[in-house]
Design an enzyme around this catalytic site. Structure first.
Site, PDB file in Angstrom:
ATOM      1  N   SER A   1      17.495  74.642  28.824  1.00 54.99           N
ATOM      2  CA  SER A   1      17.135  75.774  29.689  1.00 54.99           C
ATOM      3  C   SER A   1      17.794  75.727  31.060  1.00 54.99           C
ATOM      4  O   SER A   1      17.479  76.557  31.916  1.00 54.99           O
ATOM      5  CB  SER A   1      15.610  75.806  29.884  1.00 54.99           C
ATOM      6  OG  SER A   1      14.943  76.011  28.656  1.00 54.99           O
TER       7      SER A   1
ATOM      8  N   GLU B   1      44.838  20.928  56.279  1.00 54.37           N
ATOM      9  CA  GLU B   1      46.030  20.875  55.436  1.00 54.37           C
ATOM     10  C   GLU B   1      47.336  20.709  56.208  1.00 54.37           C
ATOM     11  O   GLU B   1      48.264  20.074  55.715  1.00 54.37           O
ATOM     12  CB  GLU B   1      46.118  22.154  54.584  1.00 54.37           C
ATOM     13  CG  GLU B   1      45.148  22.223  53.440  1.00 54.37           C
ATOM     14  CD  GLU B   1      45.510  21.279  52.305  1.00 54.37           C
ATOM     15  OE1 GLU B   1      46.604  20.697  52.317  1.00 54.37           O
ATOM     16  OE2 GLU B   1      44.668  21.105  51.408  1.00 54.37           O
TER      17      GLU B   1
END
Length: 675
Positions: A334, A74
């Protein structure tokens, strides 16, 4: 000449002023909130307000080869120009004049960033001039690294993706620190035309764009011919991978607790979390279409949450997967029984080898029953807990006090929800609302020796030690008892201390266990609270618990040795007060193990008219003897209904003795004379 220099100087001054007067657009764009695990691995990402996936830039986590490839393709003079590359612009203009169309662009990365920040176009000369001015201004006020970082944050990669990190996760399912040449080339090509080159919609165009980038990189000497050939053969993604979504419920809670924070670091281990999520999903599939499940794994030394699974799947509407079942208040069944026994140990009421009676009871209209409806008479406390009997633990709760149990739960870090507002004896059998997190918090305290840290899932929170729930001796005794439970089929025995629970109506199945380092809790049921027929904690949740420990680590951590003050004796060697559980007022009360006279009832008046007296008993240990006013009327009776000679008219005191030495007496009146 001087005039020319003056004109040039004035022009340069005006250009300089023009650049200095440039108003910069906002460069601090909103970025996605990220939730990281304990090692920095990404677990969850949230889109920004406009639905864009834009993750904060972290150049240190971007593959350096990708940065080199991007600049080579680029803007090869990125580090030397001041925002505008005149040579590139002249080259682009010459190519356009020669070919009659645009062949290559002359925009630098800084100019492209200027366009992205202003959301402008590049085609018109006015737009190009504005980008040049902004690029020059950006170069004056920002470093090259800052400019590169901003570009890699805002560059578009198709759809609602912005930035290299979001693109790498969305297209390849991984961070941008280990991109292949093919992947890097695609991510370099996408920002120039993100919609027309999307690999999921324009596969041929994206492949052609990638190959052009690869060819340029080969020319630049960054890739060899063989690397390019291999990269061209690599498949491109046909769809977006999506972002990591580990621990979604926990992530939502962390974000809600600290809104506005862009990076949240959890104590969770992403690898452990992934294993536990897979396990919970498998268990729920086996259990049925509407069954949900949740799991919590913690380190009981540090209090750190290592895995938190709120449901089998966040998106599963049939299982109401959006509901975080680690936080939902449910009946614990329980699972509170170990806490009650631990309090009994500390109160000096019982020892693991003490005898406790399992027989019919009635506490002002509350008559609990065992799950199987049977009574086992006298048995050791150790066995009563391992068998999870209801009657012994209710008797113990009555002595300790339900309010005391509730206070200890809160002291241990739980936030129980009491339906009626006032605790009753049913609290010991699950008559209270607790969450999976509550129960794991309580068990972490037991596992840590009776006093443990507050559970925490956010690394930013400070470790906090909670008040003591029970003594180290009582906590060790509970672990010793619960390691004696039979494990699920195929699992090793004696390695985990664990307890299961099933709530009334089979709505909740629980299993919580610990070793020397970790506590794991499992809940299974339906999120809407409807029953799951046939669901039991031992059958449904316990196998998941043992499998979870197997996936957590290769070896179970050994438990600590017993504290020095631990009384390890057989029942016959215990001090007399500990040999049998008796309420504190037992000296004034009838022993629970003693026989009861059902007939004749105490105070009865009987008209026998010389006939024998029928006696009916319940409980006790045969054979029985019966005395009337000190006279033996019967002995060696093994039946609980028998006849004895008529004691004669008037008042009589009947005493029944059993073979264990227990006795019971009633006063009756026979053949009361008429006035």
């Amino acid at each position: 000449m001087a005039v020319v220099l003056a004109i040039v100087g004035t022009g340069l001054q005006r250009i300089d002023q023009w650049i200095r007067d440039t108003a910069l657009p906002m460069t601090l764009a909103e970025t996605s909130t990220e939730v990281l695990d304990r090692n920095g691995a990404l677990m969850r990402v949230y889109p920004v307000g406009d639905g864009i996936w834009r993750m904060a830039p972290q150049l240190a986590q971007v593959d350096p080869d990708f940065i080199a490839m991007l600049i080579a393709y680029e803007d090869k003079r990125f580090y030397s120009h001041a925002g505008v590359d005149l040579l590139a612009m002249l080259r682009a203009a010459g190519q356009a004049l020669w070919h009659g169309r645009t062949i290559s662009g002359g925009s630098t990365l800084t100019m492209q960033l200027a366009r992205l920040l202003e959301d402008g176009t590049t085609g018109a000369w006015a737009g190009k001039l504005r980008q040049i001015r902004l690029a020059l201004a950006l170069e004056r006020r920002l470093s090259k690294q800052q400019i590169l970082s901003l570009y890699l944050t805002h560059a578009p990669y198709g759809g609602n993706l912005e930035g290299i990190r979001a693109a790498s996760y969305a297209w390849f399912g991984k961070p941008p620190n280990r991109l292949t040449p093919s992947q890097a080339a695609l991510l370099i090509a996408l920002p120039q035309s993100p919609e027309r080159r999307r690999p999921d919609r324009a596969h041929a165009a994206s492949a052609a764009a990638r190959d052009r980038v690869l060819a340029r990189l080969e020319q630049a000497g960054l890739l060899s011919t063989s690397e390019v050939d291999i990269a061209r053969q690599a498949p491109l993604p046909r769809r977006m991978q999506g972002f990591p979504r580990l621990a979604p419920h926990l992530s939502d809670r962390l974000l809600a607790a600290r809104p506005g924070v862009s990076r949240l670091a959890a104590t969770v281990d992403a690898q452990v979390q992934a294993k536990m999520e897979a396990l919970v999903a498998e268990a729920a599939r086996r259990a049925g279409t509407r069954v949900s499940a949740a799991l919590l794994a913690v380190d009981h030394h540090s209090g750190e949450v290592l895995a938190s699974v709120g449901s089998p799947s966040y998106e599963d509407s049939a299982r109401q997967g959006f509901v975080d079942m680690t936080q939902a208040a449910r009946s614990p069944g329980s699972t509170l029984k170990p806490l009650i026994y631990g309090l009994g140990f500390d109160a000096g009421l019982i020892h693991p080898e003490s005898l406790i009676h399992d027989g019919p009871v009635d506490f002002e209209g509350y008559a609990p029953q065992n799950f199987d409806g049977q009574f086992r008479g006298d048995l050791r406390v150790r066995e009563a807990l391992q068998l999870s009997l209801n009657i012994p633990v209710v008797r113990l709760t009555r002595e300790i006090g339900p309010a005391q149990l509730l206070a200890v739960m809160r002291r241990g870090g739980a936030l129980p929800k009491l339906p009626g507002g006032k605790p009753g004896l049913a609290i010991s059998l699950g008559g209270i609302g607790t969450s999976l997190q509550d129960l794991v918090q309580l068990y972490a305290g037991i596992a840590a020796g009776g006093q443990g840290p507050r559970l925490r899932a956010d690394q930013a929170s400070s470790p906090t030690e909670l008040p003591r729930m029970m003594s180290p001796v009582a906590a060790w005794q509970l672990g010793d008892i619960l390691r004696g439970l039979a494990p699920p089929p195929g699992a090793r025995a004696g390695v985990l201390a664990y307890k299961t629970g099933t709530s009334y109506g089979h709505r909740d199945a629980w299993a919580i266990g610990w070793d020397g380092q970790h506590v794991i809790g499992v809940w299974m049921g339906r999120a809407d609270g409807t029953p799951v027929p046939g669901a039991f904690g031992g059958d449904l949740a316990a196998p998941v618990l043992f499998e979870a420990f197997g996936r957590l680590k290769p070896e179970i951590a050994v438990p600590p040795p017993p504290p020095a003050a631990t009384l390890i004796l057989g029942a016959a060697e215990l001090p007399l007060p500990l040999r049998r559980f008796r309420p504190r007022d037992a000296v004034f009360a009838q022993s629970a193990a003693a026989p009861q006279v059902l007939f004749p009832p105490n105070g009865a008046g009987l008209a026998l008219e010389g006939q024998p007296l029928v006696v009916k008993l319940r409980g006790g240990t045969a054979p029985f003897a019966l005395l009337a006013d000190g006279r033996v009327l019967a002995k060696g009776q093994r039946r609980r209904e028998f006849e004895v000679p008529n004691p004669g008219p008037g008042f009589a005191n009947l005493v029944v003795l059993d073979s264990a030495g227990h006795s019971v007496s009633v006063d009756i009146e026979i053949d009361r004379p008429h006035p």
